[in-house]
Structure formats: C-alpha cells, structure tokens
Write a protein that holds these residues in place. Sequence first.
Motif, short mmCIF file in Angstrom:
data_model
loop_
_atom_site.label_atom_id
_atom_site.label_comp_id
_atom_site.label_asym_id
_atom_site.label_seq_id
_atom_site.Cartn_x
_atom_site.Cartn_y
_atom_site.Cartn_z
N SER A 52 -26.06 -5.51 9.84
CA SER A 52 -27.17 -5.05 10.68
C SER A 52 -27.54 -6.08 11.75
CB SER A 52 -28.39 -4.72 9.82
OG SER A 52 -28.80 -5.86 9.10
N GLN A 53 -27.40 -7.39 11.45
CA GLN A 53 -27.74 -8.43 12.44
C GLN A 53 -26.87 -8.31 13.68
OE1 GLN A 53 -28.41 -12.52 10.81
NE2 GLN A 53 -27.39 -11.60 9.03
N VAL A 54 -25.58 -8.06 13.47
CA VAL A 54 -24.65 -7.95 14.59
C VAL A 54 -24.92 -6.66 15.35
CG1 VAL A 54 -22.23 -7.84 15.28
CG2 VAL A 54 -22.91 -9.32 13.40
N ARG A 55 -25.13 -5.56 14.64
CA ARG A 55 -25.37 -4.27 15.30
C ARG A 55 -26.63 -4.32 16.15
NH1 ARG A 55 -24.24 -1.58 10.22
NH2 ARG A 55 -26.46 -1.12 10.18
N VAL A 56 -27.68 -5.00 15.68
CA VAL A 56 -28.91 -5.10 16.45
C VAL A 56 -28.67 -5.88 17.74
CG1 VAL A 56 -31.17 -6.26 16.49
CG2 VAL A 56 -30.52 -4.84 14.55
N ARG A 57 -27.85 -6.93 17.67
CA ARG A 57 -27.64 -7.78 18.85
C ARG A 57 -26.70 -7.19 19.89
NH1 ARG A 57 -29.17 -11.51 14.99
NH2 ARG A 57 -30.37 -13.26 15.79
N ILE A 58 -25.58 -6.59 19.45
CA ILE A 58 -24.61 -6.09 20.46
C ILE A 58 -24.45 -4.58 20.44
CG2 ILE A 58 -23.35 -8.25 20.47
CD1 ILE A 58 -21.09 -6.85 18.95
N GLY A 59 -25.11 -3.89 19.55
CA GLY A 59 -25.05 -2.43 19.51
C GLY A 59 -23.90 -1.91 18.68
N SER A 60 -23.81 -0.59 18.64
CA SER A 60 -22.76 0.07 17.88
C SER A 60 -22.25 1.24 18.70
CB SER A 60 -23.35 0.54 16.55
OG SER A 60 -22.36 1.07 15.73
N PRO A 61 -20.99 1.53 18.74
CA PRO A 61 -19.89 1.04 17.92
C PRO A 61 -19.39 -0.33 18.39
CG PRO A 61 -19.04 2.65 19.46
CD PRO A 61 -20.54 2.60 19.65
N ILE A 62 -18.82 -1.06 17.43
CA ILE A 62 -18.27 -2.39 17.70
C ILE A 62 -16.76 -2.31 17.66
CG2 ILE A 62 -18.11 -4.77 16.84
CD1 ILE A 62 -20.94 -4.34 15.63
N THR A 63 -16.12 -2.89 18.67
CA THR A 63 -14.66 -2.95 18.69
C THR A 63 -14.21 -4.41 18.64
OG1 THR A 63 -14.62 -2.95 21.12
CG2 THR A 63 -14.42 -0.82 20.02
N GLY A 64 -13.03 -4.64 18.12
CA GLY A 64 -12.47 -5.98 18.04
C GLY A 64 -11.10 -6.01 18.71
N TYR A 65 -10.79 -7.15 19.33
CA TYR A 65 -9.51 -7.30 20.01
C TYR A 65 -9.16 -8.78 20.09
CZ TYR A 65 -12.79 -8.05 23.84
OH TYR A 65 -13.84 -8.51 24.59
N GLY A 66 -7.89 -9.05 20.39
CA GLY A 66 -7.37 -10.41 20.36
C GLY A 66 -7.87 -11.33 21.45
N GLN A 67 -7.51 -11.05 22.69
CA GLN A 67 -7.83 -11.97 23.77
C GLN A 67 -8.47 -11.23 24.93
OE1 GLN A 67 -4.24 -14.05 24.81
NE2 GLN A 67 -3.81 -14.61 22.70
N GLU A 68 -9.31 -11.95 25.69
CA GLU A 68 -9.88 -11.38 26.91
C GLU A 68 -8.78 -11.30 27.96
OE1 GLU A 68 -12.70 -10.11 27.81
OE2 GLU A 68 -14.05 -10.69 26.20
N SER A 69 -8.33 -10.10 28.25
CA SER A 69 -7.25 -9.93 29.20
C SER A 69 -7.16 -8.46 29.58
CB SER A 69 -5.92 -10.38 28.58
OG SER A 69 -4.85 -10.09 29.43
N ARG A 70 -6.59 -8.20 30.75
CA ARG A 70 -6.30 -6.82 31.13
C ARG A 70 -4.98 -6.37 30.53
NH1 ARG A 70 -8.18 -4.69 36.49
NH2 ARG A 70 -10.37 -5.22 36.42
#
Length: 145
Positions: A52-70
């Motif tokens: 819940s702490q993470v969802r409150v701060r950045i919202g939902s849905p949450i996605t994950g990925y490796g590196q910041e890149s196009r």
Amino acid sequence: MTFTEGASYSVFILAGLGIAAAAGYAVFKELLFEPKEYKIFGKALDRIKNDSQVRVRIGSPITGYGQESRNRAARQRIPNRVWTDEDGNEHIEVNFHIRGPHGSGLVGAEMFKDKVDKQWKFVYLIVEIRSPSPAKLLLESYVPA
C-alpha cells in the motif's frame, strides 16, 4: 574421388545438423524454462504491487522494467548478479525500474534459496521512489534466527 566428396558433404551435413540442434535447444530452453533472475524479478514486482505504501506514492497499476531506454530489448533485460555464499546458498540480486500513473522509482532486491525448505526468500527489498516526492522504503529484510 567420389568417396572423398561424399565424406566431405557428410561432414558439412553433420556440422549443420549440430548447429541446428544447438539453436533448437537454446530456443527450447528460453521458451520453456524461465531464468532465475526473471523469477526473482516477478516475486519482487508482485510484492511491490501489493504494498500500500508504494501504491499510495506512485499509483496503480505498477509496471516494472529493466532499464530506462526507448529500446525494447534494454527494457526487457533485468540487470542481475548471481553468486553462491560460503554456506552454499545461491543468491540472486536484481535491480529494475518501476512506474505508476503518478510517479516512478528504482528497486533493489536480493533473494536466496534456502537449503532447508528449497524456497526463495528475500534478503532485502528496497524501493527508492524518485517522483513525485523522493522516499526510500524497506519492504523486506531478512534476519537469520
């Protein structure tokens, strides 16, 4: 001369079959067996999505990925490190990015495979929120008994 030609063609055919078999094995292994670092990534991301702490701060849905890149391949590649400790326990460390509708952050996680119950357990799971407001959250921390 025909025996020599036939033998040389056979060598090339066998070499081609060997290369095809190696390529087939690599594809089979990649498609059917999920690498350990992706299992750890999945476990960490599921834990973060349910926090819940993470969802409150950045919202939902949450996605994950490796590196910041196009580059799609760079986003799919999860930076990781695998090693075995002095007790023979296998450890995997992953680092990846998360993003929600209201912000983003970085995740650092380490898990080890317990020899007793053969389950992966968190050593730590740290979420560093970068935006909208910086924060560091320790979601998991393992202290041996």
